[in-house]
Design a protein around this motif. Structure first.
Motif, mmCIF file in Angstrom:
data_model
loop_
_atom_site.group_PDB
_atom_site.id
_atom_site.type_symbol
_atom_site.label_atom_id
_atom_site.label_comp_id
_atom_site.label_asym_id
_atom_site.label_seq_id
_atom_site.Cartn_x
_atom_site.Cartn_y
_atom_site.Cartn_z
ATOM 1 N N SER A 4 5.438 2.280 0.676
ATOM 2 C CA SER A 4 4.418 1.238 0.766
ATOM 3 C C SER A 4 5.069 -0.064 0.565
ATOM 4 O O SER A 4 6.274 -0.253 -0.213
ATOM 5 C CB SER A 4 3.303 1.321 -0.213
ATOM 6 O OG SER A 4 3.671 1.114 -1.357
ATOM 7 N N PRO A 5 4.541 -1.226 0.949
ATOM 8 C CA PRO A 5 4.964 -2.704 0.698
ATOM 9 C C PRO A 5 5.069 -2.837 -0.842
ATOM 10 O O PRO A 5 6.069 -3.533 -1.281
ATOM 11 C CB PRO A 5 4.015 -3.649 1.320
ATOM 12 C CG PRO A 5 3.348 -2.766 2.422
ATOM 13 C CD PRO A 5 3.494 -1.136 2.026
ATOM 14 N N LYS A 6 3.942 -2.442 -1.471
ATOM 15 C CA LYS A 6 3.963 -2.425 -2.671
ATOM 16 C C LYS A 6 5.251 -1.881 -3.636
ATOM 17 O O LYS A 6 5.755 -2.542 -4.569
ATOM 18 C CB LYS A 6 2.690 -1.919 -3.527
ATOM 19 C CG LYS A 6 2.404 -2.084 -4.852
ATOM 20 C CD LYS A 6 1.245 -1.526 -5.552
ATOM 21 C CE LYS A 6 1.197 -1.557 -6.943
ATOM 22 N NZ LYS A 6 -0.013 -0.718 -7.306
ATOM 23 N N THR A 89 8.211 -12.526 -4.697
ATOM 24 C CA THR A 89 7.093 -11.929 -4.491
ATOM 25 C C THR A 89 6.182 -13.325 -3.791
ATOM 26 O O THR A 89 5.099 -13.093 -3.201
ATOM 27 C CB THR A 89 5.961 -12.274 -5.564
ATOM 28 O OG1 THR A 89 6.050 -13.343 -6.456
ATOM 29 C CG2 THR A 89 6.370 -10.961 -6.613
ATOM 30 N N SER A 120 -3.113 -8.244 -2.002
ATOM 31 C CA SER A 120 -2.564 -8.818 -0.747
ATOM 32 C C SER A 120 -1.589 -7.901 -0.194
ATOM 33 O O SER A 120 -1.342 -7.620 0.739
ATOM 34 C CB SER A 120 -1.965 -10.193 -1.016
ATOM 35 O OG SER A 120 -0.820 -9.997 -1.976
ATOM 36 N N LEU A 121 -1.053 -6.997 -1.061
ATOM 37 C CA LEU A 121 0.095 -6.010 -0.600
ATOM 38 C C LEU A 121 -0.497 -4.920 0.091
ATOM 39 O O LEU A 121 0.019 -4.203 1.194
ATOM 40 C CB LEU A 121 1.108 -5.475 -1.716
ATOM 41 C CG LEU A 121 2.086 -6.823 -2.419
ATOM 42 C CD1 LEU A 121 2.954 -6.098 -3.613
ATOM 43 C CD2 LEU A 121 3.154 -7.058 -1.203
ATOM 44 N N GLU A 122 -1.799 -4.441 -0.450
ATOM 45 C CA GLU A 122 -2.445 -3.430 -0.091
ATOM 46 C C GLU A 122 -3.125 -3.668 1.425
ATOM 47 O O GLU A 122 -2.929 -2.671 1.947
ATOM 48 C CB GLU A 122 -3.500 -2.822 -1.067
ATOM 49 C CG GLU A 122 -2.853 -2.305 -2.324
ATOM 50 C CD GLU A 122 -3.922 -2.159 -3.557
ATOM 51 O OE1 GLU A 122 -5.124 -2.563 -3.162
ATOM 52 O OE2 GLU A 122 -3.501 -1.304 -4.301
ATOM 53 N N SER A 123 -3.303 -4.854 1.379
ATOM 54 C CA SER A 123 -3.864 -5.295 2.744
ATOM 55 C C SER A 123 -2.679 -5.250 3.733
ATOM 56 O O SER A 123 -3.196 -5.074 5.083
ATOM 57 C CB SER A 123 -4.458 -6.745 2.933
ATOM 58 O OG SER A 123 -3.687 -7.772 2.573
ATOM 59 N N LYS A 124 -1.395 -5.336 3.357
ATOM 60 C CA LYS A 124 -0.317 -5.477 4.356
ATOM 61 C C LYS A 124 0.020 -3.905 4.820
ATOM 62 O O LYS A 124 0.566 -3.526 5.882
ATOM 63 C CB LYS A 124 0.802 -5.932 3.917
ATOM 64 C CG LYS A 124 0.507 -7.554 3.725
ATOM 65 C CD LYS A 124 2.071 -8.202 3.093
ATOM 66 C CE LYS A 124 1.435 -9.598 2.983
ATOM 67 N NZ LYS A 124 2.824 -10.316 2.282
ATOM 68 N N GLY A 125 -0.331 -2.960 3.822
ATOM 69 C CA GLY A 125 0.109 -1.524 3.967
ATOM 70 C C GLY A 125 -0.909 -0.782 5.003
ATOM 71 O O GLY A 125 -0.589 -0.212 5.665
#
Length: 125
Positions: A4-6, A89, A120-125
């Motif tokens: 994941s991106p995170k 970040t 914001s990272l979860e919305s990219k994943g």
């Protein structure tokens, strides 16, 4: 399985923190884990005490000395740690905090950033 991106960013931050410590101090921690939680970047460094510091922390005066020395070093290099967080970040660091456990031989760094990075990272994943 894709990372994941995170998780990718957490690993990138850990690697950058380790590299900085090796460059500045000549050695890094035995283990580093970085966590992104809402608007915070939390880094946990295990195995940070040198052999000499391990001997010093066996008595109260030595513990105080090690904590003071580590706090002075942290203040000297806080800008470099904050720059890593900002570069990786894309967020501005609003504040940072640090403490060392001489009992556990580990250090915690907490960076508060200007947005909910986790969201914001979860919305990219």
């Amino acid at each position: 399985m894709a990372v994941s991106p995170k998780k990718k960013l957490e690993m990138e931050l850990s690697e950058a923190f380790i590299k900085l410590q090796r460059d500045l101090i000549g050695r890094g921690p035995q283990e580093t884990r970085t966590y992104i939680v809402h608007d915070m970047v939390i880094a946990r460094f295990k195995g940070v005490l040198t052999v000499e510091e391990k001997h010093l922390v066996e008595n109260e005066n030595g513990r105080k000395l090690v904590k003071q020395m580590r706090q002075v070093l942290r203040e000297m290099y806080s800008k470099e740690f904050e720059e890593i967080v900002e570069r990786c970040t894309g967020c501005k660091v609003l504040s940072s905090h640090s403490d060392i456990s001489t009992k556990m031989g580990e250090r915690i760094e907490v960076f508060v950033v200007d947005k909910d990075l986790e969201r914001s990272l979860e919305s990219k994943g």
